[in-house]
Design a protein around this motif. Structure first.
Motif, PDB file in Angstrom:
ATOM      1  N   ASP A 131     -15.414  -4.840 -10.792  1.00  0.00           N
ATOM      2  CA  ASP A 131     -15.401  -3.442 -11.234  1.00  0.00           C
ATOM      3  C   ASP A 131     -14.061  -2.710 -10.902  1.00  0.00           C
ATOM      4  O   ASP A 131     -13.823  -2.954  -9.688  1.00  0.00           O
ATOM      5  CB  ASP A 131     -16.724  -2.750 -10.721  1.00  0.00           C
ATOM      6  CG  ASP A 131     -17.824  -3.327 -11.438  1.00  0.00           C
ATOM      7  OD1 ASP A 131     -17.745  -4.034 -12.475  1.00  0.00           O
ATOM      8  OD2 ASP A 131     -18.855  -3.216 -10.826  1.00  0.00           O
ATOM      9  N   CYS A 132     -13.805  -1.681 -11.665  1.00  0.00           N
ATOM     10  CA  CYS A 132     -12.686  -0.742 -11.324  1.00  0.00           C
ATOM     11  C   CYS A 132     -13.008   0.376 -10.152  1.00  0.00           C
ATOM     12  O   CYS A 132     -12.189   0.591  -9.603  1.00  0.00           O
ATOM     13  CB  CYS A 132     -12.148  -0.163 -12.846  1.00  0.00           C
ATOM     14  SG  CYS A 132     -11.155  -1.408 -13.798  1.00  0.00           S
ATOM     15  N   ALA A 133     -14.119   0.884 -10.647  1.00  0.00           N
ATOM     16  CA  ALA A 133     -14.363   2.168  -9.758  1.00  0.00           C
ATOM     17  C   ALA A 133     -14.928   1.785  -8.410  1.00  0.00           C
ATOM     18  O   ALA A 133     -15.547   0.746  -8.197  1.00  0.00           O
ATOM     19  CB  ALA A 133     -15.131   3.124 -10.407  1.00  0.00           C
ATOM     20  N   GLU A 168       0.807  -1.105  -0.112  1.00  0.00           N
ATOM     21  CA  GLU A 168       0.150  -0.102  -0.109  1.00  0.00           C
ATOM     22  C   GLU A 168       0.863   1.278  -0.143  1.00  0.00           C
ATOM     23  O   GLU A 168       0.671   2.161  -0.872  1.00  0.00           O
ATOM     24  CB  GLU A 168      -0.928   0.012   1.301  1.00  0.00           C
ATOM     25  CG  GLU A 168      -2.037  -0.834   1.168  1.00  0.00           C
ATOM     26  CD  GLU A 168      -1.892  -2.229   1.732  1.00  0.00           C
ATOM     27  OE1 GLU A 168      -2.601  -3.281   1.238  1.00  0.00           O
ATOM     28  OE2 GLU A 168      -0.992  -2.657   2.521  1.00  0.00           O
ATOM     29  N   SER A 169       1.739   1.312   0.630  1.00  0.00           N
ATOM     30  CA  SER A 169       2.589   2.536   0.947  1.00  0.00           C
ATOM     31  C   SER A 169       3.418   2.804  -0.222  1.00  0.00           C
ATOM     32  O   SER A 169       3.575   3.933  -0.646  1.00  0.00           O
ATOM     33  CB  SER A 169       3.442   2.538   2.223  1.00  0.00           C
ATOM     34  OG  SER A 169       4.376   1.432   2.114  1.00  0.00           O
ATOM     35  N   PHE A 170       3.950   1.756  -0.900  1.00  0.00           N
ATOM     36  CA  PHE A 170       4.617   1.820  -2.255  1.00  0.00           C
ATOM     37  C   PHE A 170       3.698   2.509  -3.313  1.00  0.00           C
ATOM     38  O   PHE A 170       4.090   3.324  -3.962  1.00  0.00           O
ATOM     39  CB  PHE A 170       5.136   0.845  -2.731  1.00  0.00           C
ATOM     40  CG  PHE A 170       6.533   0.148  -2.332  1.00  0.00           C
ATOM     41  CD1 PHE A 170       7.170   0.796  -1.277  1.00  0.00           C
ATOM     42  CD2 PHE A 170       7.217  -0.664  -2.887  1.00  0.00           C
ATOM     43  CE1 PHE A 170       8.479   0.252  -0.755  1.00  0.00           C
ATOM     44  CE2 PHE A 170       8.592  -1.129  -2.607  1.00  0.00           C
ATOM     45  CZ  PHE A 170       9.029  -0.497  -1.500  1.00  0.00           C
ATOM     46  N   ARG A 223      -8.181  -2.793   1.878  1.00  0.00           N
ATOM     47  CA  ARG A 223      -6.972  -2.334   0.900  1.00  0.00           C
ATOM     48  C   ARG A 223      -7.603  -1.407  -0.106  1.00  0.00           C
ATOM     49  O   ARG A 223      -6.986  -0.340  -0.490  1.00  0.00           O
ATOM     50  CB  ARG A 223      -6.130  -3.338   0.279  1.00  0.00           C
ATOM     51  CG  ARG A 223      -5.356  -4.121   1.196  1.00  0.00           C
ATOM     52  CD  ARG A 223      -4.802  -5.453   0.807  1.00  0.00           C
ATOM     53  NE  ARG A 223      -3.989  -6.066   1.767  1.00  0.00           N
ATOM     54  CZ  ARG A 223      -3.547  -7.405   1.550  1.00  0.00           C
ATOM     55  NH1 ARG A 223      -3.734  -7.979   0.512  1.00  0.00           N
ATOM     56  NH2 ARG A 223      -2.940  -7.978   2.512  1.00  0.00           N
ATOM     57  N   ARG A 224      -8.992  -1.636  -0.394  1.00  0.00           N
ATOM     58  CA  ARG A 224      -9.569  -0.942  -1.416  1.00  0.00           C
ATOM     59  C   ARG A 224      -9.653   0.517  -1.125  1.00  0.00           C
ATOM     60  O   ARG A 224     -10.075   1.584  -1.777  1.00  0.00           O
ATOM     61  CB  ARG A 224     -10.928  -1.453  -1.897  1.00  0.00           C
ATOM     62  CG  ARG A 224     -10.588  -2.515  -3.026  1.00  0.00           C
ATOM     63  CD  ARG A 224     -12.087  -2.740  -3.847  1.00  0.00           C
ATOM     64  NE  ARG A 224     -11.994  -3.703  -4.673  1.00  0.00           N
ATOM     65  CZ  ARG A 224     -11.630  -3.685  -5.995  1.00  0.00           C
ATOM     66  NH1 ARG A 224     -10.994  -2.234  -6.483  1.00  0.00           N
ATOM     67  NH2 ARG A 224     -11.727  -4.532  -6.965  1.00  0.00           N
ATOM     68  N   GLN A 225      -9.808   0.665   0.489  1.00  0.00           N
ATOM     69  CA  GLN A 225     -10.037   1.956   0.826  1.00  0.00           C
ATOM     70  C   GLN A 225      -8.646   3.037   0.501  1.00  0.00           C
ATOM     71  O   GLN A 225      -9.063   4.216   0.529  1.00  0.00           O
ATOM     72  CB  GLN A 225      -9.928   2.044   2.311  1.00  0.00           C
ATOM     73  CG  GLN A 225     -10.864   1.032   3.115  1.00  0.00           C
ATOM     74  CD  GLN A 225     -12.357   1.549   2.803  1.00  0.00           C
ATOM     75  OE1 GLN A 225     -12.432   2.788   3.010  1.00  0.00           O
ATOM     76  NE2 GLN A 225     -13.154   0.545   2.587  1.00  0.00           N
ATOM     77  N   VAL A 226      -7.694   2.440   0.247  1.00  0.00           N
ATOM     78  CA  VAL A 226      -6.463   3.157   0.049  1.00  0.00           C
ATOM     79  C   VAL A 226      -5.538   2.948  -1.272  1.00  0.00           C
ATOM     80  O   VAL A 226      -4.987   3.690  -1.786  1.00  0.00           O
ATOM     81  CB  VAL A 226      -5.263   2.993   1.054  1.00  0.00           C
ATOM     82  CG1 VAL A 226      -5.859   3.454   2.417  1.00  0.00           C
ATOM     83  CG2 VAL A 226      -5.118   1.513   1.560  1.00  0.00           C
ATOM     84  N   ALA A 255      -4.636   4.963  -5.787  1.00  0.00           N
ATOM     85  CA  ALA A 255      -5.914   5.399  -5.847  1.00  0.00           C
ATOM     86  C   ALA A 255      -6.356   6.289  -6.899  1.00  0.00           C
ATOM     87  O   ALA A 255      -5.401   7.009  -7.351  1.00  0.00           O
ATOM     88  CB  ALA A 255      -6.436   5.780  -4.408  1.00  0.00           C
ATOM     89  N   GLY A 256      -7.500   6.159  -7.583  1.00  0.00           N
ATOM     90  CA  GLY A 256      -7.845   6.991  -8.586  1.00  0.00           C
ATOM     91  C   GLY A 256      -7.328   6.479 -10.023  1.00  0.00           C
ATOM     92  O   GLY A 256      -7.410   7.598 -10.836  1.00  0.00           O
ATOM     93  N   SER A 257      -6.876   5.250 -10.226  1.00  0.00           N
ATOM     94  CA  SER A 257      -6.623   4.862 -11.423  1.00  0.00           C
ATOM     95  C   SER A 257      -7.585   4.091 -12.386  1.00  0.00           C
ATOM     96  O   SER A 257      -7.286   3.198 -13.066  1.00  0.00           O
ATOM     97  CB  SER A 257      -5.452   3.898 -11.116  1.00  0.00           C
ATOM     98  OG  SER A 257      -4.380   4.403 -10.224  1.00  0.00           O
TER      99      SER A 257
END
Ligand code: GLU
Length: 282
Positions: free
Chosen positions: A280-282, A97-99, A118-121, A234-236
């Motif tokens: 789903d992606c989003a 996650e941090s990477f 994990r999907r939160q971040v 996030a946001g990809s």
């Protein structure tokens, strides 16, 4: 449009190194040559993979090899990056996650299960494979044959993974947890008797067991579902869609099974050949 890197001495050396190590891996990524890339990025892509997991991501000096590496190379090819444009970085379970959050890597393909937490971040494309969890013991152990037998036993897993929590929290089994930095450290602790068992994905344990068949035994009583995603910042969403298209193609054209054969064909591990259902992606 991607600006191709001028073939510097470094570039040639990297290409040579890749050619020299390519004998053990499938020829992938060629389809990316001149391919349409909508990534708007520079001339290379940085991908985090494991470096200590035989069959999945293993670095023995040079380019890492394994199923995750082949999957990532294929996907990068579809995004317009040739194999020599990939910068590999070692990812551990605890820093995935941090990477992604800090931009250390552009994507992660490191036995990285898609979870709500994990999907939160981070974002996930995929899954590109669905593994299960299992247990590894010393070869001569006979009393551990499933998670319920871990009650009162010392259990190793890697910090940052979900594997131990699946047993101690979700299944409420009272094992004594010993966390290690990665799974090869767990294997050392298992060999010297510090821990009674190691738990994580069957893919990972199968790779270790195949490497040391006289020392370790995979219990072969799989449980749960570990959906391997391609981790993205996030946001990809757009890139996630492109990667999902690449994953679909990778299964359709036979590459996924070819990579699995390459990784596990010579072992006892009966890998999953069902096409995973994309999320789903989003
Ligand atoms: N797939 C599991 C996870 O992501 C365990 C394997 C690992 O730690 O890489 O938590």
């Amino acid at each position: 449009m991607r600006v191709r890197r001028i073939n510097t001495i470094l570039g040639s050396a990297a290409a040579l190194a890749l050619a020299l190590t390519a004998c053990g891996t499938a020829e992938v990524g060629d389809s990316g040559e001149g391919g349409d890339n909508g990534n708007g990025g520079g001339d290379s892509i940085t991908i985090g993979v494991k470096y200590d997991q035989p069959g999945l991501g293993l670095d023995e000096g040079g380019t890492p090899v394994g199923f995750d590496v082949d999957v990532a190379t294929y996907i990068a090819g579809e995004l317009g990056y040739a194999p020599e444009d990939i910068e590999w970085t070692e990812a551990a379970s605890a820093n995935r996650e941090s990477f992604l959050q800090q931009g250390t890597v552009d994507m992660i393909a490191a036995t990285y299960s898609i979870t709500d937490e994990r999907r939160q971040v981070v974002d996930f494309a995929g899954p590109y494979y669905v593994a299960q969890q299992d247990i590894l013991t010393q070869a001569d152990n006979t009393d551990i044959n499933g998670p319920e037998d871990l009650d009162g036993k010392v259990l190793c897993s890697a910090s940052g993974s979900r594997s131990a929590n699946n047993i101690t929290e979700d299944m409420e089994i009272d094992a004594e947890l010993r966390e290690a930095g990665n799974y090869s450290e767990c294997l050392e602790l298992l060999s010297n008797g510090t821990v009674d068992a190691v738990t994580t994905d069957n893919t990972i344990l199968a790779g270790f067991a195949a490497q040391n068949p006289d020392d370790f035994r995979m219990v072969n009583n799989p449980f749960g579902e570990e959906k391997y995603g391609v981790g993205l910042p996030a946001g990809s969403t757009e890139q996630c869609e492109e990667i999902n298209a690449a994953i679909t193609q990778m299964w359709d054209d036979g590459s996924a099974v070819e990579f699995l054969e390459e990784a596990f064909g010579a072992t006892d591990f009966a890998f999953e050949e069902n096409v995973p259902e994309l999320e789903d992606c989003a």
